[in-house]
Design a protein around this motif. Sequence first.
Motif, PDB file in Angstrom:
ATOM      1  N   GLY A 419       0.830  -1.194   0.000  1.00  0.00           N
ATOM      2  CA  GLY A 419       0.000   0.000   0.000  1.00  0.00           C
ATOM      3  C   GLY A 419       0.864   1.242   0.000  1.00  0.00           C
ATOM      4  N   GLU A 420       0.270   2.355  -0.374  1.00  0.00           N
ATOM      5  CA  GLU A 420       1.012   3.614  -0.436  1.00  0.00           C
ATOM      6  C   GLU A 420       0.305   4.664   0.424  1.00  0.00           C
ATOM      7  OE1 GLU A 420       3.889   4.242  -1.708  1.00  0.00           O
ATOM      8  OE2 GLU A 420       4.183   2.236  -2.548  1.00  0.00           O
ATOM      9  N   GLY A 421       0.124   4.365   1.698  1.00  0.00           N
ATOM     10  CA  GLY A 421      -0.437   5.344   2.621  1.00  0.00           C
ATOM     11  C   GLY A 421      -1.845   5.763   2.287  1.00  0.00           C
ATOM     12  N   GLY A 422      -2.641   4.826   1.779  1.00  0.00           N
ATOM     13  CA  GLY A 422      -4.034   5.130   1.472  1.00  0.00           C
ATOM     14  C   GLY A 422      -4.258   5.723   0.096  1.00  0.00           C
ATOM     15  N   ARG A 423      -3.207   5.924  -0.697  1.00  0.00           N
ATOM     16  CA  ARG A 423      -3.368   6.443  -2.054  1.00  0.00           C
ATOM     17  C   ARG A 423      -3.633   5.309  -3.039  1.00  0.00           C
ATOM     18  NH1 ARG A 423       1.461  10.139  -3.807  1.00  0.00           N
ATOM     19  NH2 ARG A 423       2.690   8.423  -2.935  1.00  0.00           N
ATOM     20  N   ARG A 424      -4.434   5.572  -4.045  1.00  0.00           N
ATOM     21  CA  ARG A 424      -4.692   4.567  -5.076  1.00  0.00           C
ATOM     22  C   ARG A 424      -3.484   4.473  -6.013  1.00  0.00           C
ATOM     23  NH1 ARG A 424      -8.706   1.595  -7.278  1.00  0.00           N
ATOM     24  NH2 ARG A 424     -10.220   2.383  -5.759  1.00  0.00           N
ATOM     25  N   VAL A 425      -3.117   3.239  -6.343  1.00  0.00           N
ATOM     26  CA  VAL A 425      -2.008   2.974  -7.254  1.00  0.00           C
ATOM     27  C   VAL A 425      -2.565   2.467  -8.576  1.00  0.00           C
ATOM     28  CG1 VAL A 425       0.105   1.652  -7.622  1.00  0.00           C
ATOM     29  CG2 VAL A 425      -0.493   2.403  -5.316  1.00  0.00           C
ATOM     30  N   PHE A 426      -2.119   3.053  -9.683  1.00  0.00           N
ATOM     31  CA  PHE A 426      -2.524   2.625 -11.017  1.00  0.00           C
ATOM     32  C   PHE A 426      -1.355   1.844 -11.630  1.00  0.00           C
ATOM     33  CE2 PHE A 426      -5.048   6.252  -9.930  1.00  0.00           C
ATOM     34  CZ  PHE A 426      -6.328   5.929 -10.389  1.00  0.00           C
ATOM     35  N   TRP A 427      -1.566   0.566 -11.852  1.00  0.00           N
ATOM     36  CA  TRP A 427      -0.511  -0.326 -12.335  1.00  0.00           C
ATOM     37  C   TRP A 427      -0.539  -0.333 -13.867  1.00  0.00           C
ATOM     38  CZ3 TRP A 427       2.503  -2.145  -8.416  1.00  0.00           C
ATOM     39  CH2 TRP A 427       1.957  -2.133  -7.135  1.00  0.00           C
ATOM     40  N   GLU A 428       0.456   0.274 -14.476  1.00  0.00           N
ATOM     41  CA  GLU A 428       0.460   0.422 -15.927  1.00  0.00           C
ATOM     42  C   GLU A 428       1.013  -0.811 -16.642  1.00  0.00           C
ATOM     43  OE1 GLU A 428       2.578   4.010 -16.704  1.00  0.00           O
ATOM     44  OE2 GLU A 428       1.317   5.210 -15.354  1.00  0.00           O
ATOM     45  N   GLU A 429       2.086  -1.374 -16.094  1.00  0.00           N
ATOM     46  CA  GLU A 429       2.652  -2.603 -16.659  1.00  0.00           C
ATOM     47  C   GLU A 429       3.440  -3.328 -15.582  1.00  0.00           C
ATOM     48  OE1 GLU A 429       5.278  -1.405 -19.838  1.00  0.00           O
ATOM     49  OE2 GLU A 429       6.976  -1.261 -18.471  1.00  0.00           O
ATOM     50  N   VAL A 430       3.491  -4.650 -15.719  1.00  0.00           N
ATOM     51  CA  VAL A 430       4.280  -5.472 -14.798  1.00  0.00           C
ATOM     52  C   VAL A 430       5.118  -6.434 -15.626  1.00  0.00           C
ATOM     53  CG1 VAL A 430       2.647  -5.304 -12.880  1.00  0.00           C
ATOM     54  CG2 VAL A 430       2.411  -7.161 -14.536  1.00  0.00           C
ATOM     55  N   GLU A 431       6.303  -6.745 -15.108  1.00  0.00           N
ATOM     56  CA  GLU A 431       7.237  -7.607 -15.832  1.00  0.00           C
ATOM     57  C   GLU A 431       8.019  -8.446 -14.834  1.00  0.00           C
ATOM     58  OE1 GLU A 431      11.202  -7.125 -18.704  1.00  0.00           O
ATOM     59  OE2 GLU A 431       9.779  -5.461 -18.463  1.00  0.00           O
TER      60      GLU A 431
END
Length: 505
Positions: A419-431
């Motif tokens: 988590g990032e302190g309650g901020r939403r994370v947008f995952w663009e790409e994973v590798e």
Amino acid sequence: MSERFSIALAGSYNTRVSETNTLSSASGIVGLGVVGTMIVGATVQSTDKDQRFLNCYTETVMNSYTGKRTLYCTKRPGWAALNTPASGNIGTAIMVWTGQGTGTKVISAFGGTNSTIYDSTASLGAITGKATKITETFVGTTATLVISSSDSTAWYYDVATGAATKITDADFPGNASLTLAGTFAHLDGYACILDTAGTLWNSDLNSMTAWTATSSIAANSYPDKGVGLVRWRDKIMAMGSESTQFFYNAGNPTGSPLSRIESMTLRVGCVAADAIAQVEDAVYWCGSSPQGGLSIYEYGGAGLKTISKPEIDRILVLAGAANISMTAVKIYGRNFIIVNASSVTFVCCIEENYAWHEWNSTVRLWYKCAGVSSGGTQVVYAVSDKATTGKVYTVNPSSIVYQDDGGAFTARIQTSKLGEGGRRVFWEEVELLGDQQTAASTTTIAYSDDDYQTYTTLGTVDLSASRPRLHRAGSSYRRAWAITNAANTAMRLEALIGRRSMGTG
């Protein structure tokens, strides 16, 4: 604005202990760190949540010149069938007979009611009861196998006898209406064995067949039950239910040649003779104390050490002492202590600072293991007490497979929640960052945004591709990743990398 991220796929095995206390049979999982911060925690499996490794383990590679340490998550090798001595039977014991011939004879025992002893696939004879362990000694200059049995009989085999032969001396404790505890420990020409009342017996010098009624010594520093013997260096460890005592060959002219070393007595016992393993000069066992509970202990040059974490201990208690067995194996230059606890197998890698992970398969094939390193032969072997295939299994470095008896098993890496302190994370790409395989190696990437209750499969990648990556992985407030691979290929991963952007809330 998007940024690069890196989640390290190696670390400590952990999962929460506040959830339900059921033992899981589901595919397990792995560790991580995020942008340099390692996420670590407890080490147990009372749920399917949090960081876990299943059929893969943390491997540290050190650059001796730069001092840089790189952590990988490495898939365990599979167990291939070597031969089939006793189709339709479970295995109960295995060893490599180093004292006879070239030292590469694989001796096994099959049959859960009455066992038969095999040299490869050739029968060396049947015994009554289930063979609990096969040991070896020299009687004079004659290499001899010695077999303990669940019915308190004992047997021996050498080339001269040509068949497994029962010890019939009336003074042998198993023939004197005493219940044997564990198997034999051999020291200076004496064969020693414990009974459940806590008396340590020894054979006549350089004999398996001759026993004397007065050749015994009490292991009674504490008034507990006898569990089993194991040789440690030039001493014998006599394990009781709540204590461990050490004996040495004092050369006593009458009675037992052994004497106790009172100052070495440990106030830690052993749950069962089946729950003892050895690696080189160290002894490992599942132990108990008068305060209760169970732990995995090591006794070596530095004395007594607990190598299991409290959360692992909790699962051992849930599994029950009667359902715990142990063995050991060396693979890829690393020593693994294998703890079978009911339906779960925990494995501890000694060289990785006693790091734990799990093994599972369709059927457990690693009940007891043995190995050999002789000339050009460096192979490990195993028998299964669950599979009735009657096979001896092997991990052969010159012919590694990533299947168990021809069937697929799944390596699974599961991360802690990020988590990032309650901020939403947008995952663009994973590798997936790791070794590129030479053959197709399909790997699934999934994630959970609801505390491991459900998973969404993002897609599959091929580890033989130069860049195994996926795009448009959604968004989350807190996310755990799960990576699974069931291909008949190696897998060594370093990190889950990619790009992400951060929301404002």
